[in-house]
Design a protein around this motif. Structure first.
Motif, PDB file in Angstrom:
ATOM      1  N   LYS A 124       0.864  -1.178   0.000  1.00 46.59           N
ATOM      2  CA  LYS A 124       0.000   0.000   0.000  1.00 46.59           C
ATOM      3  C   LYS A 124       0.901   1.229   0.000  1.00 46.59           C
ATOM      4  CE  LYS A 124      -3.720  -2.233   2.465  1.00 46.59           C
ATOM      5  NZ  LYS A 124      -4.534  -2.305   3.672  1.00 46.59           N
ATOM      6  N   LEU A 125       0.733   2.071  -1.010  1.00 50.62           N
ATOM      7  CA  LEU A 125       1.550   3.282  -1.125  1.00 50.62           C
ATOM      8  C   LEU A 125       0.645   4.500  -1.280  1.00 50.62           C
ATOM      9  CD1 LEU A 125       4.268   2.104  -3.676  1.00 50.62           C
ATOM     10  CD2 LEU A 125       4.551   2.385  -1.225  1.00 50.62           C
TER      11      LEU A 125
ATOM     12  N   ALA B 151      10.290   0.509  -2.168  1.00 47.62           N
ATOM     13  CA  ALA B 151       9.172  -0.419  -1.969  1.00 47.62           C
ATOM     14  C   ALA B 151       8.991  -1.342  -3.163  1.00 47.62           C
ATOM     15  CB  ALA B 151       7.889   0.358  -1.705  1.00 47.62           C
ATOM     16  N   LEU B 152       9.033  -0.789  -4.370  1.00 50.22           N
ATOM     17  CA  LEU B 152       8.818  -1.608  -5.562  1.00 50.22           C
ATOM     18  C   LEU B 152      10.088  -2.329  -6.006  1.00 50.22           C
ATOM     19  CD1 LEU B 152       6.477   0.605  -7.748  1.00 50.22           C
ATOM     20  CD2 LEU B 152       5.878  -1.241  -6.201  1.00 50.22           C
ATOM     21  N   GLY B 153      11.244  -1.777  -5.708  1.00 51.03           N
ATOM     22  CA  GLY B 153      12.504  -2.388  -6.112  1.00 51.03           C
ATOM     23  C   GLY B 153      12.690  -3.772  -5.509  1.00 51.03           C
ATOM     24  N   GLN B 154      12.288  -3.934  -4.270  1.00 51.55           N
ATOM     25  CA  GLN B 154      12.469  -5.226  -3.604  1.00 51.55           C
ATOM     26  C   GLN B 154      11.507  -6.298  -4.119  1.00 51.55           C
ATOM     27  OE1 GLN B 154      11.876  -4.453   0.533  1.00 51.55           O
ATOM     28  NE2 GLN B 154       9.696  -4.054   0.320  1.00 51.55           N
ATOM     29  N   THR B 155      10.436  -5.879  -4.805  1.00 45.89           N
ATOM     30  CA  THR B 155       9.479  -6.868  -5.332  1.00 45.89           C
ATOM     31  C   THR B 155       9.918  -7.427  -6.675  1.00 45.89           C
ATOM     32  OG1 THR B 155       8.158  -5.211  -6.494  1.00 45.89           O
ATOM     33  CG2 THR B 155       7.544  -5.703  -4.206  1.00 45.89           C
ATOM     34  N   GLY B 156      10.752  -6.679  -7.397  1.00 47.63           N
ATOM     35  CA  GLY B 156      11.241  -7.146  -8.685  1.00 47.63           C
ATOM     36  C   GLY B 156      10.340  -6.835  -9.866  1.00 47.63           C
ATOM     37  N   ILE B 157       9.279  -6.030  -9.651  1.00 45.90           N
ATOM     38  CA  ILE B 157       8.409  -5.686 -10.785  1.00 45.90           C
ATOM     39  C   ILE B 157       9.011  -4.519 -11.559  1.00 45.90           C
ATOM     40  CG2 ILE B 157       6.325  -6.509  -9.617  1.00 45.90           C
ATOM     41  CD1 ILE B 157       5.532  -3.570  -9.198  1.00 45.90           C
ATOM     42  N   ASN B 158       8.513  -4.301 -12.769  1.00 46.15           N
ATOM     43  CA  ASN B 158       8.977  -3.199 -13.597  1.00 46.15           C
ATOM     44  C   ASN B 158       8.414  -1.894 -13.032  1.00 46.15           C
ATOM     45  OD1 ASN B 158       9.414  -1.261 -15.559  1.00 46.15           O
ATOM     46  ND2 ASN B 158       9.146  -2.717 -17.247  1.00 46.15           N
TER      47      ASN B 158
ATOM     48  N   GLY C 246      -0.897  11.534 -10.602  1.00 50.38           N
ATOM     49  CA  GLY C 246      -0.432  12.084 -11.864  1.00 50.38           C
ATOM     50  C   GLY C 246       1.031  12.458 -11.912  1.00 50.38           C
ATOM     51  N   SER C 247       1.744  12.362 -10.780  1.00 50.82           N
ATOM     52  CA  SER C 247       3.144  12.775 -10.797  1.00 50.82           C
ATOM     53  C   SER C 247       4.029  11.911  -9.896  1.00 50.82           C
ATOM     54  CB  SER C 247       3.259  14.247 -10.382  1.00 50.82           C
ATOM     55  OG  SER C 247       2.750  14.418  -9.081  1.00 50.82           O
ATOM     56  N   ALA C 248       3.744  10.625  -9.822  1.00 49.69           N
ATOM     57  CA  ALA C 248       4.577   9.718  -9.023  1.00 49.69           C
ATOM     58  C   ALA C 248       5.912   9.508  -9.727  1.00 49.69           C
ATOM     59  CB  ALA C 248       3.859   8.387  -8.828  1.00 49.69           C
ATOM     60  N   THR C 249       6.979   9.443  -8.956  1.00 53.85           N
ATOM     61  CA  THR C 249       8.328   9.250  -9.495  1.00 53.85           C
ATOM     62  C   THR C 249       8.991   8.058  -8.799  1.00 53.85           C
ATOM     63  OG1 THR C 249       9.363  10.668  -7.843  1.00 53.85           O
ATOM     64  CG2 THR C 249       8.579  11.745  -9.864  1.00 53.85           C
ATOM     65  N   PRO C 250      10.112   7.552  -9.351  1.00 52.63           N
ATOM     66  CA  PRO C 250      10.783   6.424  -8.711  1.00 52.63           C
ATOM     67  C   PRO C 250      11.540   6.794  -7.431  1.00 52.63           C
ATOM     68  CG  PRO C 250      11.789   6.913 -10.840  1.00 52.63           C
ATOM     69  CD  PRO C 250      10.646   7.849 -10.673  1.00 52.63           C
ATOM     70  N   ALA C 251      11.484   8.039  -7.018  1.00 45.97           N
ATOM     71  CA  ALA C 251      12.137   8.458  -5.773  1.00 45.97           C
ATOM     72  C   ALA C 251      11.428   7.784  -4.585  1.00 45.97           C
ATOM     73  CB  ALA C 251      12.064   9.972  -5.646  1.00 45.97           C
ATOM     74  N   PRO C 252      12.104   7.725  -3.422  1.00 36.99           N
ATOM     75  CA  PRO C 252      11.446   7.135  -2.252  1.00 36.99           C
ATOM     76  C   PRO C 252      10.109   7.829  -1.992  1.00 36.99           C
ATOM     77  CG  PRO C 252      13.756   7.505  -1.801  1.00 36.99           C
ATOM     78  CD  PRO C 252      13.474   8.121  -3.148  1.00 36.99           C
TER      79      PRO C 252
END
Length: 141
Positions: free
Chosen positions: A10-11, A27-34, A16-22
């Protein structure tokens, strides 16, 4: 056959402006998804809600695919939007940040009801009232 679920996240992200920054990256990096695939889909789905916090419940499957469900903004954000505030009171017990009428509280509770863990409107109203008080918002009968 149904896919096997690996993890559910849950995030709370800006619409409209989410970025790969924390917090998204870790959170998503550890799951291995794109991650970029998720961000493109999320930003496209929340384009009309730019600037608001829109929670997403992400289900990650064993095959590294994912699905996500968008939720309504948090109650505190709905209250700030109704009262046109930037933030609540920094000392809620001493200073007031604004006043909500019971009609406004009921409207917020009805809007948020599908995301709450109750189906009872009275309990939803109590939840909204508690959040408002913790923000230093007065409730006018």
């Amino acid at each position: 056959m149904a896919k096997k679920i690996q993890q559910t996240l849950k995030l709370n992200l800006k619409g409209g402006s989410a970025t790969p920054a924390p917090p998204v990256g870790p959170a998503l990096g550890q799951t291995g998804i794109n991650m970029m695939d998720f961000l493109k889909q999320y930003n496209a789905a929340t384009q009309d809600k730019k600037g608001q916090i829109i929670p997403a419940e992400i289900t990650v499957y064993k095959d590294k695919s994912f699905t996500f469900v968008l939720k309504l903004p948090p109650v505190s954000d709905l209250i700030k939007k109704v009262l046109k505030l930037k933030k609540g009171s920094s000392t809620p017990s001493r200073e007031s940040a604004g006043t909500l009428t019971m009609d406004q509280v009921k409207e917020i509770a009805e809007a948020k009801l599908p995301d709450l863990n109750t189906n009872n409107l009275e309990n939803a109203i109590n939840s909204v009232t508690g959040t408002a008080r913790s923000m230093g918002i007065q409730i006018k009968e």
